[in-house]
Design an enzyme around this catalytic site. Sequence first.
Site, PDB file in Angstrom:
ATOM      1  N   ASP A 496      -9.783  84.531 102.265  1.00 20.29           N
ATOM      2  CA  ASP A 496      -8.794  83.635 102.875  1.00 20.29           C
ATOM      3  C   ASP A 496      -7.419  83.775 102.247  1.00 20.29           C
ATOM      4  O   ASP A 496      -6.426  83.325 102.806  1.00 20.29           O
ATOM      5  CB  ASP A 496      -9.232  82.176 102.672  1.00 20.29           C
ATOM      6  CG  ASP A 496     -10.249  81.710 103.693  1.00 20.29           C
ATOM      7  OD1 ASP A 496     -10.252  82.255 104.808  1.00 20.29           O
ATOM      8  OD2 ASP A 496     -11.028  80.800 103.366  1.00 20.29           O
TER       9      ASP A 496
HETATM   10  C1  GLC Z   1      -7.788  78.212  99.506  1.00 19.73           C
HETATM   11  C2  GLC Z   1      -8.861  78.620  98.536  1.00 19.73           C
HETATM   12  C3  GLC Z   1      -9.844  79.523  99.161  1.00 19.73           C
HETATM   13  C4  GLC Z   1     -10.356  78.873 100.391  1.00 19.73           C
HETATM   14  C5  GLC Z   1      -9.214  78.491 101.324  1.00 19.73           C
HETATM   15  C6  GLC Z   1      -9.749  77.758 102.510  1.00 19.73           C
HETATM   16  O1  GLC Z   1      -7.069  79.305  99.899  1.00 19.73           O
HETATM   17  O2  GLC Z   1      -8.306  79.260  97.431  1.00 19.73           O
HETATM   18  O3  GLC Z   1     -10.900  79.791  98.277  1.00 19.73           O
HETATM   19  O4  GLC Z   1     -11.220  79.743 101.037  1.00 19.73           O
HETATM   20  O5  GLC Z   1      -8.330  77.664 100.670  1.00 19.73           O
HETATM   21  O6  GLC Z   1      -8.795  77.507 103.476  1.00 19.73           O
HETATM   22  C1  GLC Z   2     -14.022  80.166 100.339  1.00 27.23           C
HETATM   23  C2  GLC Z   2     -14.129  79.988 101.820  1.00 27.23           C
HETATM   24  C3  GLC Z   2     -14.638  81.236 102.488  1.00 27.23           C
HETATM   25  C4  GLC Z   2     -13.837  82.396 102.043  1.00 27.23           C
HETATM   26  C5  GLC Z   2     -13.797  82.508 100.526  1.00 27.23           C
HETATM   27  C6  GLC Z   2     -12.913  83.610 100.049  1.00 27.23           C
HETATM   28  O1  GLC Z   2     -15.287  80.257  99.790  1.00 27.23           O
HETATM   29  O2  GLC Z   2     -14.978  78.919 102.156  1.00 27.23           O
HETATM   30  O3  GLC Z   2     -14.573  81.100 103.871  1.00 27.23           O
HETATM   31  O4  GLC Z   2     -14.380  83.513 102.618  1.00 27.23           O
HETATM   32  O5  GLC Z   2     -13.314  81.310 100.004  1.00 27.23           O
HETATM   33  O6  GLC Z   2     -11.568  83.347 100.268  1.00 27.23           O
END
Ligand code: GLC
Ligand code: GLC
Length: 822
Positions: A496
Amino acid sequence: MEQQKRYGHFDDEHREYVITDPKTPWPWINYLGNEDFFSLISNTAGGYSFYKDAKFRRITRYRYNNVPMDNGGRYFYIKDGDTVWNPGWKPCKTPLDFYECRHGMSYTRITGKKNGVEASVLFFVPLKKWAEVQKLTLKNESAETKSLKLFSFEEWGLWNPATDMENFQRNFSTGEVEIETTVHEGSPSGATIYHKTEYRERRNHYAFYHVNVPVQGYDTDRETFVGLYNEFANPDAVMEGKPRNSHAHGWSPIASHYIEVTLAPGESKDFVFLLGYIENEQDKKFEAPQVINKEKAHALISELDTTEKVDKAFAELNAYWDALLNIYKVKTGNDKLDRMVNIWNQYQCMVTFNFSRSASFFESGVGRGMGFRDSNQDLVGFVHQIPPRARQRIIDIASTQFPDGGCYHQYQPLTKRGNNDIGGGFNDDPCWLIFGTVAYIKETGDFSILDEMVPFDNQPGTEVTLFEHLKISLNHVINNLGPHMLPLIGRADWNDCLNLNCFSWDPNESFQTTENVSEGTKAESLMIAGLFVVTGKEYVTLCEKIGKHDEAARMQKAVDAMIEAVKKHGWDGEWYLRAYDFYGRKIGSNECEEAKIFIESQGWCTMAEIGAEDGMVAKSLDSCKKYLECEHGMVLNNPAFTKYIYEYGEISSYPEGYKENASIFCHNNPWVIIGEGLAGRGNDAWSHYAKILPSYVEEKYQTLHKVEPYVNCQMVAGKDAFRPGEGKNSWLTGTAAWMWYTVSEFILGIKPDYDGIRIDPCLPETAGDYTVTRRFRDAEYDITIHPNGQQKGVKSIVLDGSPIEGTVIPYSTGHHHIEVTM
Ligand code: GLC
Ligand code: GLC
């Protein structure tokens, strides 16, 4: 590393983790509830309850990140002479003579002892009930008669925790309660406090807190009960041993029962407290003007108002877990492995299924709904246990897709609607639908799900078959290729925080949802490329299975083209590249200054076995060991980013070693482990696996690791962090499902397939014989594996006494015995 302080231990026989010191390095929590009514509970009874959706239907109030930590919960105050204490130590923190918290499968039992009195509370949500039971047993272990004053305590949340935390100009005037302390016709015995804020207008739901014995007083107004300048640790009413019988009007409504208890030496008494939730039909909201209709509350209470009824409901809950955990059971003789496979990993999978990423002690429950990709992944963790709910989940998820195959990144469980705040554009999302659906069909043999009519964006009239949804999911990748014929990344892929089209210098905007510059972008993702190949191959097999040969051929071509593109433009010499940025420059290459190698593309491209014949897979796996592995697992990228790179987005916003910037993001370690497994490198697969297996960490690092030692956490601080090995974001993580998928199918090697169970373990040379009992559809298989020091490769399979060809045990009902020799 010297032996660290321990705060608890596993009790495998009871499927419990036993915490023996309340001052754990972080609140260690458990989850109650399996379908609609849920609670979070810490080892000191902190936490809260909600109905279906932690964002829109919060029942009790919780204070995040408070001083002291973990404030708010269900508290029992026991006043014994001048001593006031709680069975879970908090909030009074009176030193106890004995403390124990047992977190089990959907229940928690907290026991405290002080001055000859034992107080034990069993917390659970009975199956199919919208209520949390709190069965309190008080026992006099002293030689004198004890006269105790007991106060219960819950604080009501005003339904929406976000506005509850901020809209005080309104909130302080809306609170309303009703109180029933006397028995009248039709009402249950005991006392009930009803919370009915906003019921007078648009809400048709209320909550209640009941106790099954008569009370000698109560309170419903927080300020009156606690005192404005006191804390939960010293409420006026409790300290003085005098309830105020307060009636809340606005401000902060609470529920507290006051009960005087006399116990002869050796005597014990049970009290059943019930925190319930009720919904009424619009035309049956009131029994009299302003008086809520309590019929359903009375009915619910009458089902759970005695020790016998509660014990029976508890036995049913335990039987439910017996049944779920009997479906896949391993016996290896290694307790640390067996307890994770048989108990905790499966349990965590169920919790992630129920909660997605919404409510934990790291997720506030107001931020996120159910993730499209997250929920599909979670599915592989529980599909063997509750296939009908997996089926429904797939349909709910697919219903948030758009006609072009894209989808909302998240949806809300209460409404099942896509979440507009975050929108779509995460280009890996669609592929996960194939991952989830295929897992479901292989487990159940139910191809009919493919014919289900499923809408787009929940719009009636737009329905097409689920199969069509799968097809457009992969088409979405094919229709969004970049200059190297690799998938365009969109807002981000699985990571993300790899926001290659979001150039942000404004700290007040979100990296993910800010208006991005995707117009004309060249940003491509090797992670999606690998994911596309893996899910594309699955789709091809599925199409062949259902006779869609042309479609299979069309997709095979696309998969082959993707493999070629990766080999040509996605290989850096020793590992797979991670991405191309907006300008078409390499990310995750030896040429880069920092973050030369990333784990995600190594995981997915080795799982896809891209270039295995040219040695690419083996080199990539070796590079993971060389550059990513450390004592606590494999880091996400190496070296860590030391400065913010605005073309890369959130990933480089994190300090070194945390979160997506070079932490051990546990979720993605299993991808490499599966890559190792497919490549037959059992020793390496096992050593990566054991590093992040909670029971191994539990043994060594309770203080350092900080978070619950019985479940995986999302991230462990990486080697570049200030305190490597420190865990965060426990419970709600895709790690659960991936750990399960990895160990059950790739290490122990029991893989559901369309026509039966495929046996293909990948083990360390040291592995001894082991047995897996696997319930599969209407059959049961007892499978004994003799590894004979081999890491990979099944030599022979004997089914019910006769050898079979190949490695798939054909499905047939009944009970079967299988001997596998490697
Ligand atoms: C933030 C977190 C990430 C998560 C995302 C969800 O970027 O660091 O881990 O997956 O939010 O929107
Ligand atoms: C968090 C989110 C997941 C994402 C991951 C890596 O775990 O829930 O959707 O893939 O972060 O950013």
